[in-house]
Design a protein around this motif. Sequence first.
Motif, PDB file in Angstrom:
ATOM      1  N   UNK A 104      -9.484 -10.024 -16.688  1.00 53.32           N
ATOM      2  CA  UNK A 104      -9.492  -8.781 -15.938  1.00 53.32           C
ATOM      3  C   UNK A 104     -10.378  -7.719 -16.584  1.00 53.32           C
ATOM      4  N   UNK A 123     -19.325  -5.568 -13.081  1.00 55.11           N
ATOM      5  CA  UNK A 123     -19.036  -6.057 -11.726  1.00 55.11           C
ATOM      6  C   UNK A 123     -17.986  -5.197 -11.053  1.00 55.11           C
ATOM      7  N   UNK A 124     -17.504  -4.228 -11.847  1.00 55.95           N
ATOM      8  CA  UNK A 124     -16.467  -3.373 -11.263  1.00 55.95           C
ATOM      9  C   UNK A 124     -16.870  -1.916 -11.405  1.00 55.95           C
ATOM     10  N   UNK A 127      -8.686  -6.642  -7.757  1.00 51.02           N
ATOM     11  CA  UNK A 127      -9.680  -7.700  -7.557  1.00 51.02           C
ATOM     12  C   UNK A 127      -9.908  -7.943  -6.071  1.00 51.02           C
ATOM     13  N   UNK A 128      -8.795  -7.865  -5.332  1.00 54.28           N
ATOM     14  CA  UNK A 128      -8.877  -8.107  -3.895  1.00 54.28           C
ATOM     15  C   UNK A 128      -9.818  -7.134  -3.210  1.00 54.28           C
ATOM     16  N   UNK A 186     -22.659  -3.879  -9.898  1.00 57.83           N
ATOM     17  CA  UNK A 186     -23.142  -4.899  -8.969  1.00 57.83           C
ATOM     18  C   UNK A 186     -21.965  -5.679  -8.418  1.00 57.83           C
ATOM     19  N   UNK A 187     -22.114  -6.147  -7.191  1.00 55.62           N
ATOM     20  CA  UNK A 187     -21.057  -6.946  -6.550  1.00 55.62           C
ATOM     21  C   UNK A 187     -21.278  -8.407  -6.905  1.00 55.62           C
ATOM     22  N   UNK A 188     -20.225  -9.055  -7.382  1.00 55.67           N
ATOM     23  CA  UNK A 188     -20.305 -10.452  -7.775  1.00 55.67           C
ATOM     24  C   UNK A 188     -20.174 -11.327  -6.529  1.00 55.67           C
ATOM     25  N   UNK A 209     -13.107  -8.391 -18.393  1.00 55.99           N
ATOM     26  CA  UNK A 209     -14.478  -8.854 -18.610  1.00 55.99           C
ATOM     27  C   UNK A 209     -15.407  -8.276 -17.553  1.00 55.99           C
ATOM     28  N   UNK A 210     -16.699  -8.472 -17.794  1.00 58.66           N
ATOM     29  CA  UNK A 210     -17.726  -8.095 -16.820  1.00 58.66           C
ATOM     30  C   UNK A 210     -17.484  -6.739 -16.176  1.00 58.66           C
ATOM     31  N   UNK A 255     -12.447  -5.715  -4.482  1.00 56.13           N
ATOM     32  CA  UNK A 255     -13.829  -6.144  -4.759  1.00 56.13           C
ATOM     33  C   UNK A 255     -14.190  -7.370  -3.932  1.00 56.13           C
ATOM     34  N   UNK A 256     -13.250  -8.330  -3.867  1.00 56.74           N
ATOM     35  CA  UNK A 256     -13.539  -9.528  -3.087  1.00 56.74           C
ATOM     36  C   UNK A 256     -13.759  -9.145  -1.629  1.00 56.74           C
TER      37      UNK A 256
END
Lengths: 1142, 488
Positions: free
Chosen positions: B233, B239-240, B46-47, B303-305, B235-236, B49-50
């Motif tokens: 983790x 976004x990943x 997640x980090x 897509x980037x959230x 979901x969506x 992506x963030x």
Amino acid sequence: MIFTILCQAARRMAKSKTILVMKLTAILLLAGFLQVSAAGFTQTISLSKQNVSLPKVFREIKKQTGYVFFYNLRMLDKAHPVTINVKNGTLKEVLEQCFADQPVTYRIINKTIVVTERPAPPPVAPPVTTDTVPSTIEVRGKVLDDATGLAVSGANIVVKGSNTGVTSGADGSFTLQVKPGAVLVISFVGYDNKEVTVTPATTTLTVRLALKANKEPMVEVVVTGYQQIRKESFTGNAVTVSGEELKKVNPQNILQAIQAFDPSFQVAQNNLFGSNPNQLPRVNVRGATSLPSGTGEILTRHNLAGNVNLPTFILDGYEVSLEKVYDLDPNRIESVTILKDAAATTVYGSRAANGVMVITTKAPQEGKLQVTYNYDLNITGPDLTDYHVLNAAEKLEYEWLAGLYEPVQQLSRDDQEERYYAKKRNVVAGVNTYWLSQPLRTTFGQKHSMFIEGGSPIVRYGIDLRYHTMPGVMKGSGRDRYSLGTVLSYAPTKKFLFRNVLSVTQVEGTESPYGSFLNYVRMNPYYPKTDSAGRIIQRVDDWTIDTRQSGADQYRTETVLNPLYEGTLNSFNRTKYLEVIESFSAEWNISRSLRLRSLLSLTKRKYNTDVFQSPFSNEFYDYPADRMDERGSYYFRNADESAFDGNITLTYNRQLGDHFVNLAAGANIRTYSIDSKSLNAIGFSNDRFTNIGFANRFPEGSSPQGDYALERLFGSFLSVNYSMKNKYLADLSVRMDGSSKFGTENKTAPFWALGVGWNLHYEPFLENTAISQLKLRASTGQTGDVSFPPYMAQTTYQYYTSNWYSTGVGAVVNNYGNQALQWQKTDNYDVGLDLGLFRDRIYISSRYYYKLTHGLLADIMLPPSTGFGSYKENLGDMENTGIELNLKYVAVRNRNLVVSVFANMARNQNKILKISNALKAYNDKADQEQVSNDNLKGTPLLRFNEGQSLNTIYAVRSLGIDPENGKEIFLKRDGTRTYEWDVKDIVPVGDNTPTAYGYFGTNVSWKGFLLNLIFYTRFGGEEYNQTLVDRVENADPRYNVDSRVLSDRWKQPGDKALYKNIADLGTSFASDRFVQKDNVLELQSVYLSYDFAKKVYSKLAMKNLRLSFTMNDIWRWSSMRIERGIQYPFARSFTFSIQTSF
Amino acid sequence: MSKHIWLIISVLLLSSCKKWLDVKPLSQVSEDDLFKTEAGFEESLNGIYTRCTRTDLYGSELSFGFPEVLAQNYTFPPDDNQRYQQTANYNYLDPYFIARKDAAWRGLYNAIVNCNLLLQNLEENKSVLPEDKHALIKGEALALRAYLHFDALRLFAPSFKNNPTEKGVPYVTSVSNKVTTTLTVSQTLEKIINDLKEAKEIIRPVDPIRAASYVAGYPTDVNDVERADKSLFLQNRRHRMNYYAICGTLARVCLYMDKKDEALANALEVIESNTFPWTNSAAFIEPDPTKKDRILYRELVFAWYIEDLAQEVNLRFNSGAVGLYIENNAGNTLYETGSVGAEDNRFKQWFRLVSGTNTMDRLELQKYLRDPQTNRHYLVAPAIRLSEMYYIAAECTYDTDPALAAQYLNTVRFNRGMGVPLTISNKDELIQELVKEARKEFYGEGQIFYMYKRLHRSIATQLGGSIPASDKIFVLPLPNDEIEFGNP
């Protein structure tokens, strides 16, 4: 209730007292018996020897009975061997047999058998002649305590120059056979030695021994925190000062006071915070050994990162913070020792590179309950002598000259002139407010300090109490300290000693609600501070400013707000802490020379910071209507600090003939943690409700902050101090340290030191000369420094707590963890010479040292493709070279008058030898900031260059002001002249390092009076006079400025002015025009005390009484005129003290 | 015997000492501790992506910033508040431009090092994770690493078409303070493709997005399949870096390397999955802001959230003359509103005309506009669109089947409201139409600059002129500290 129970108990006890005594006697007898048998001694002897020498028999008897023989070997020369065969005989029987027909006889004193020459044998055929003196005479004497007249048993009475001697009996008496004219030396622990010459006329003696004068007990030994070493045989460099001496210099601040005894212990003057009692001083010993490790922040001399070169502070064996030392009650201090070179500090290993300060507190004395009381009345007043601001008329004239009343925006010339004349009217009407004094006051601080002590040799106790207020010269500021401590020591036998110390301290620091002093210095004197009704007005004036930018930003209205208004509000800024320290130590004297000591200490400290800014504060004055609910702010921080220290030390000291060995081996562990939480809140409706609960909300985008740090350290050491005949000295110490701050590849680090010395004054060729002391010493070694944040050696991750990704919270890597990270190593070299002349009436001691620090922790820039911008690496070298000189001269010394003078001087030259690429990149960034950041244009920024020092001042060379047009002429690097300032022309233009600095003064004692004068001086260095830039050249003419603006700036062609055109409102850049000589002379301390005569204080049922008066920072001369105490002014202080005990 | 005991005690003591000195930070977490748990691996992923959605990368600059400026998509007023004018003039010595592109380089490689740390720990602590999750995380991390390198390559190295043997960018696969040797452009591309292919294989069996029931929807749907999984983790997926995102990236990279067959195969895999339905035009033209699909959300393959950056994005595009906008005439030219583009919903829905008082009339981008109350979809920065797959398919099929190629292109146009099909007579015309189409479709998404570069094609200016293709424009200079401290 409790009282009645106690009473009953007491009555019951009285009845059973006799029985109790009997019981006790029985127990003691039994114990005594057990002890004897346990030791294996018997009262009967079995001996069977053929033709053996007397000493051999003595040894055997000693073995069986524990009786010790005391004799002169020469006496036994004529003794003949004995043949003895006894079974279970008494001691007396055996001894009779042994001494039969011998030329010697014996006496039993306590458990010692003293062998003496047999009194002249019965005259068998005496060839007596009348003119011969008898070969020996018998002396009978008694040893008494001079003060009490009580008998002293166990005192040694030795014939000088021989081993012959006896000890005094229980009643203090002794008998000795001596030759007439012999000199007896009588000695006993704790008493001064006494010599008596025996003549046939004086065969009966009464010797009165005086208790050892308790004058300067600390000078004798060096306290390293782990052991005490005789100063005479120590080769390390240490300065020891007693608490009493410190108080004579500065009764309020011991850190300030120590400087006067050792200038290499430097407390930096804080020009920004002046005498703010809540500002902790910056301290370093013998120069800086680390570089400011910034996060790329541009540094000026004012924001030099924290206390990176702080020495380590050890209080009674455990490490404490600077703040603890700052808040310590000087009355509790027994002594302070500053350890400087490797030989002295190596036992502290990785914490030693910046020196160590060892503080010991007073231990309770046994005896009847004794109370020592100390009262201080401290008066402080602001010192504004460095401020020279314009008065109302001058200020207005300057504004006119600076062109402030030219038409601007919609304000026509008429409007502007109207404004000008409105102010003129004020001036003519006599408005001339001295704003500087408005937030200031003269304060009275008080300190009551009491120590209660007493007890028996077995149990001793001490209780200390303190109430200490220390208001600051800015209204509302201050620091109050309260403490309570108990000491309890218990020594069940001579072999064991347990000691427990528990202390609780509460410190409350309050900042002034009046805000920064700067705001008052800036205020125009023609503004009245109140309106006609006497109310303090908030809004004083408006200025319309042409910013010379294009578009809507061109004109700006600036409101002048009255800083005094802040004082009428309920804002506050408080930090307080509560500290509890518990420390327990145990000592085991395994034998006379071997001692085991261990110490455990636990420190807990709880900090609370509350900063409330009233919604009516000037800070929120400009808030627009839609932000009304954001006015007022509250900052809250809470921190828990805990530390645990444990150490165990085994010491051994022994004199073996000419050899003296003092050995210490030990280990210690330490953990330290700090856990802090803080938050900000905004939005208060008024300032009556100041609780954080009344806050409206958190500021936009803010979240609570938390931080936790944990450090661990363990180490073990061995230190040997050896001296031969007191002449040849050597010290050797090694230490192994492990620290959680090191990288995983290097968890432990070795440190070592070696010192040698030579006491020349014990050499025969210097005996009976003018030279009473001459000592040479040299030491070398390697110490370390780990004063960098923990976890730097690890790769760490940080959470994006405030913005989650749609699939959860994310963690990203923070830094590149350098597993190979090491401590900084400092190689120390130190040589010294101590010279005493005429029984030390003149005393000179000098030192030269060289410290090379390598592996300086530095940021190394990485190519960004590694994913990191930089990482920490041990790269960079720095050296410090210095000289220290100490002079003392006792000019007059007689019964009533002692006059002595002293001077100490130090010099430290710092040089950067090697720096990392990150610091080179930093220099470029500094160049960039110097050009683009308005606030830094006129400030010389810190830069790092190999071959330069950390104190180098960087600026462009200047040729001064062109008389033609008032512009500054600069010198470019290539030597050409220009009006254009270019950052590329910045070169080193000065060095802040003084040629020397130090203290000198005098000490006069006459009867009960004592006068102490201490001056400080510093010369040969240079300083950048920031006042000239900020308050003369770059000064904003809308606010008050330094008076030199009007007198020294260029006004018309032909003016040979020091400062540029008065109408030029542009920015002046850093140039060497502002570098001035920094020579200073200060009268730092005047101390006067009077000790009352015995007849006075004993009438008052006191044991002593002293009145004293101290003045600090009274007078100052400086070669440069610079404003000091920018945000908080400096202060002068006067302290009256009464000290007594009863 | 006793000797041994002493030995054992001292060994125990020493080893425990070492442990005792190993202090772990609390408010931060050490690498060792993070990767001790399953959650730690998830957080690390997640980090990344963030990290990628910070403003130096896809959260702002790489999506709406300088690549768009370089493609001449924005007009700047004389004040030039955002300091982009010099960038638009290709003045690569401008400090603002240098700061932005250097930050992008640093950011990309910082995200890459996070991938590498994660991959390294996936190998070292294999046992912490169940196999499925291990595969999913590893696949994503590998593909992300490739994706990020590819963007670094597209910005800082010459294009494959123009200069395949020139130096590319360092392809970093390990965590170290030593610089990685830079390979040629084509070697770098090979490495990117290898990583993507490996990732694709690893993730294929475990990615929930491949389930037939997984059809892209809206988070506001009653039964949103994309948020059906209990675990946040999982979901969506869009976004990943999901399976189809990897296919899409592969298609993109292969086309860049002129491997048309592979590009086509991967593009078709995305198209034919039917996971990404076309946005129906009703949702696109919906007047109610709470029901409006502004970004064509269902068509986003990846897509980037950036929900937390709503304000920042709003400041960029909807803050009047100080924001980023295109001058009215230039916008009309771009969307050919006078001719074929008259019916283009994209122009109508994505732009708002604001008449300037003393400045020119301007068109403000509405793609990222948020309703203050509810929105039909999250705020995202598009990374891969379904339409791009159609464009790739069109470009790759033209040589073999021109009619099909035209059909791919017309499908996108049709879904944007342009009913009249295009007839294409030659390859150049196709490319020209594709570029025109991509300029309209990807406005404010940071992709079009790369297309010019890939084709080594001159860049169209707002006034109808063009700027000749040149590596002087297409290859951004490396950051100074990369040149200074690296050893290329």
